[in-house]
Scaffold this motif. Structure first.
Motif, PDB file in Angstrom:
ATOM      1  N   ALA A  21      35.571  53.319  12.121  1.00  0.00           N
ATOM      2  CA  ALA A  21      34.967  54.154  13.161  1.00  0.00           C
ATOM      3  C   ALA A  21      33.488  54.373  12.886  1.00  0.00           C
ATOM      4  CB  ALA A  21      35.691  55.494  13.244  1.00  0.00           C
ATOM      5  N   GLN A  22      33.146  54.581  11.598  1.00  0.00           N
ATOM      6  CA  GLN A  22      31.748  54.787  11.242  1.00  0.00           C
ATOM      7  C   GLN A  22      30.932  53.533  11.527  1.00  0.00           C
ATOM      8  OE1 GLN A  22      31.012  55.645   7.097  1.00  0.00           O
ATOM      9  NE2 GLN A  22      29.070  56.634   7.541  1.00  0.00           N
ATOM     10  N   LYS A  23      31.480  52.371  11.158  1.00  0.00           N
ATOM     11  CA  LYS A  23      30.780  51.111  11.398  1.00  0.00           C
ATOM     12  C   LYS A  23      30.615  50.853  12.888  1.00  0.00           C
ATOM     13  CE  LYS A  23      30.865  46.192  10.254  1.00  0.00           C
ATOM     14  NZ  LYS A  23      31.616  45.114   9.566  1.00  0.00           N
ATOM     15  N   LYS A  24      31.648  51.176  13.646  1.00  0.00           N
ATOM     16  CA  LYS A  24      31.615  50.970  15.097  1.00  0.00           C
ATOM     17  C   LYS A  24      30.542  51.817  15.751  1.00  0.00           C
ATOM     18  CE  LYS A  24      34.558  51.236  19.211  1.00  0.00           C
ATOM     19  NZ  LYS A  24      35.887  51.644  19.738  1.00  0.00           N
ATOM     20  N   ASN A  25      30.292  53.005  15.210  1.00  0.00           N
ATOM     21  CA  ASN A  25      29.318  53.933  15.798  1.00  0.00           C
ATOM     22  C   ASN A  25      27.934  53.834  15.163  1.00  0.00           C
ATOM     23  OD1 ASN A  25      31.170  55.056  17.631  1.00  0.00           O
ATOM     24  ND2 ASN A  25      31.984  56.411  16.045  1.00  0.00           N
ATOM     25  N   THR A  26      27.740  52.871  14.289  1.00  0.00           N
ATOM     26  CA  THR A  26      26.451  52.702  13.621  1.00  0.00           C
ATOM     27  C   THR A  26      25.509  51.891  14.493  1.00  0.00           C
ATOM     28  OG1 THR A  26      27.445  52.822  11.420  1.00  0.00           O
ATOM     29  CG2 THR A  26      25.274  51.786  11.586  1.00  0.00           C
ATOM     30  N   ARG A  27      24.298  52.381  14.637  1.00  0.00           N
ATOM     31  CA  ARG A  27      23.270  51.678  15.426  1.00  0.00           C
ATOM     32  C   ARG A  27      22.022  51.530  14.573  1.00  0.00           C
ATOM     33  NH1 ARG A  27      27.378  51.788  17.781  1.00  0.00           N
ATOM     34  NH2 ARG A  27      27.788  52.264  19.982  1.00  0.00           N
ATOM     35  N   ARG A  28      21.104  50.707  15.073  1.00  0.00           N
ATOM     36  CA  ARG A  28      19.859  50.477  14.329  1.00  0.00           C
ATOM     37  C   ARG A  28      18.682  50.417  15.294  1.00  0.00           C
ATOM     38  NH1 ARG A  28      18.050  48.844   9.466  1.00  0.00           N
ATOM     39  NH2 ARG A  28      16.180  47.533   9.403  1.00  0.00           N
ATOM     40  N   GLU A  29      17.605  51.128  14.961  1.00  0.00           N
ATOM     41  CA  GLU A  29      16.363  51.090  15.728  1.00  0.00           C
ATOM     42  C   GLU A  29      15.199  50.931  14.742  1.00  0.00           C
ATOM     43  OE1 GLU A  29      13.616  50.480  17.650  1.00  0.00           O
ATOM     44  OE2 GLU A  29      15.192  50.983  19.104  1.00  0.00           O
ATOM     45  N   PRO A  30      14.625  49.724  14.641  1.00  0.00           N
ATOM     46  CA  PRO A  30      13.543  49.468  13.679  1.00  0.00           C
ATOM     47  C   PRO A  30      12.328  50.368  13.843  1.00  0.00           C
ATOM     48  CG  PRO A  30      14.411  47.407  14.549  1.00  0.00           C
ATOM     49  CD  PRO A  30      15.021  48.502  15.364  1.00  0.00           C
ATOM     50  N   LEU A  31      12.080  50.862  15.046  1.00  0.00           N
ATOM     51  CA  LEU A  31      10.918  51.729  15.257  1.00  0.00           C
ATOM     52  C   LEU A  31      10.966  52.994  14.405  1.00  0.00           C
ATOM     53  CD1 LEU A  31      10.408  51.562  19.140  1.00  0.00           C
ATOM     54  CD2 LEU A  31       8.890  50.612  17.389  1.00  0.00           C
ATOM     55  N   PHE A  32      12.166  53.387  13.964  1.00  0.00           N
ATOM     56  CA  PHE A  32      12.297  54.604  13.169  1.00  0.00           C
ATOM     57  C   PHE A  32      11.838  54.412  11.727  1.00  0.00           C
ATOM     58  CE2 PHE A  32      16.042  55.734  16.144  1.00  0.00           C
ATOM     59  CZ  PHE A  32      15.165  56.241  17.083  1.00  0.00           C
ATOM     60  N   VAL A  41      26.029  57.278  16.091  1.00  0.00           N
ATOM     61  CA  VAL A  41      26.302  57.940  17.370  1.00  0.00           C
ATOM     62  C   VAL A  41      27.414  58.942  17.113  1.00  0.00           C
ATOM     63  CG1 VAL A  41      27.044  57.660  19.761  1.00  0.00           C
ATOM     64  CG2 VAL A  41      25.626  55.902  18.683  1.00  0.00           C
ATOM     65  N   THR A  42      27.073  60.216  17.154  1.00  0.00           N
ATOM     66  CA  THR A  42      28.010  61.262  16.739  1.00  0.00           C
ATOM     67  C   THR A  42      28.685  61.985  17.904  1.00  0.00           C
ATOM     68  OG1 THR A  42      26.157  62.813  16.592  1.00  0.00           O
ATOM     69  CG2 THR A  42      26.784  61.661  14.573  1.00  0.00           C
ATOM     70  N   SER A  43      28.202  61.764  19.119  1.00  0.00           N
ATOM     71  CA  SER A  43      28.830  62.403  20.272  1.00  0.00           C
ATOM     72  C   SER A  43      28.488  61.616  21.534  1.00  0.00           C
ATOM     73  CB  SER A  43      28.366  63.857  20.422  1.00  0.00           C
ATOM     74  OG  SER A  43      27.088  63.900  21.044  1.00  0.00           O
ATOM     75  N   ASN A  44      29.130  61.966  22.625  1.00  0.00           N
ATOM     76  CA  ASN A  44      28.831  61.344  23.919  1.00  0.00           C
ATOM     77  C   ASN A  44      28.257  62.371  24.892  1.00  0.00           C
ATOM     78  OD1 ASN A  44      31.062  62.874  24.477  1.00  0.00           O
ATOM     79  ND2 ASN A  44      32.295  61.220  25.346  1.00  0.00           N
ATOM     80  N   SER A  45      27.629  63.417  24.339  1.00  0.00           N
ATOM     81  CA  SER A  45      27.140  64.512  25.190  1.00  0.00           C
ATOM     82  C   SER A  45      26.031  64.074  26.139  1.00  0.00           C
ATOM     83  CB  SER A  45      26.666  65.687  24.325  1.00  0.00           C
ATOM     84  OG  SER A  45      25.654  65.279  23.430  1.00  0.00           O
TER      85      SER A  45
END
Length: 266
Positions: A21-32, A41-45
């Motif tokens: 689940a953690q891997k599935k919700n992991t994203r990457r943004e090089p600008l950071f 991604v911890t929520s869908n709010s």
């Protein structure tokens, strides 16, 4: 024996589920930047919402310049750092985020003095020196993306830092385009959220930020509903603490995010 095997398989799946689940919700943004490029991604709010985030000035134009302990504070660097932090919080809540002003090297920085550079681009394109051309470029970029995005909730957020006399301490000001019902609604929610945060964390301080309509070029020439934030006076010693302390920059991003989530729920 078969039952034992099935039990072992089920146990393994249970143990692996959190990691999957953690891997599935992991994203990457090089600008950071390297240290913050990966996020969860911890929520869908904010799922289904799209944001166009714009930090003021950049490229050949540093914006306002203040002095702090013998060092220069450049508006564009602090606005950009806060925009990145804000974008990261929005992404963690499931939103789609476009960073209109970008710096391929400077990610989120946890230092007091943010060194100035002229690397910033408008989504890869050089930023013009002339003011109208510079502002029109970012408006055009937002409008092109807006026409392609299918989200029903689309908002542009502009972040700047003001410059006044050193003795003039200011709170955060929130602007919206004249006659913009939903721009005004978001600006009002931002104001309410900031006031509540100050009442909680500094109960004797008060909050004097305001919400008002302004006929600013970027508010007038972008299609999505928008808000424009002035985060303080870069010349004032008290306001400078809002900018130079990394935790305060993160707090600004968090508070803006909280207000956006409340507005989105409406």
């Amino acid at each position: 024996m078969n039952r034992l095997r099935l039990t072992l398989v089920a146990l393994c799946l249970l143990l692996l589920a959190p990691a999957y689940a953690q891997k599935k919700n992991t994203r990457r943004e090089p600008l950071f930047g390297k240290a913050n490029a990966t996020y969860q991604v911890t929520s869908n709010s904010l799922k289904g919402a799209t944001f166009y985030l714009v930090s003021g000035h950049g490229g050949p134009d540093p914006g306002c310049i203040g002095k702090y302990q013998g060092k220069e504070l450049h508006e564009d660097e602090y606005a950009y750092d806060i925009i990145l932090r804000l974008g990261r919080e929005l992404l963690k809540r499931g939103a789609k985020v476009h960073f209109i002003i970008q710096d391929a090297k400077d990610g989120i920085r946890n230092t007091t003095i943010l060194k100035n550079s002229k690397r910033e681009t408008c989504m890869g394109r050089p930023i013009p020196l002339k003011q109208v051309a510079r502002l029109q470029q970012r408006c055009d970029a937002i409008n092109r993306l807006y026409r392609k995005d299918k989200s029903k909730y689309k908002r542009a957020i502009f972040i700047h830092v003001d410059s006044r006399s050193r003795g003039k301490q200011t709170d955060v000001y929130f602007y919206h385009a004249p006659q913009s019902k939903y721009g005004k609604r978001l600006a009002t929610q931002l104001h309410k959220t900031f006031k509540a945060k100050y009442d909680r964390h500094q109960p004797n301080r008060g909050f004097e930020g305001t919400v008002s309509a302004r006929d600013l070029f970027v508010l007038r020439n972008t299609i999505p509903y928008a808000v424009f934030l002035e985060l303080g006076n870069i010349q004032n010693a008290q306001d400078q603490k809002r900018l130079v302390i990394p935790d305060n920059r993160q707090a600004l991003a968090n508070w803006i995010t909280d207000a956006i989530v409340k507005d989105y729920k409406k």
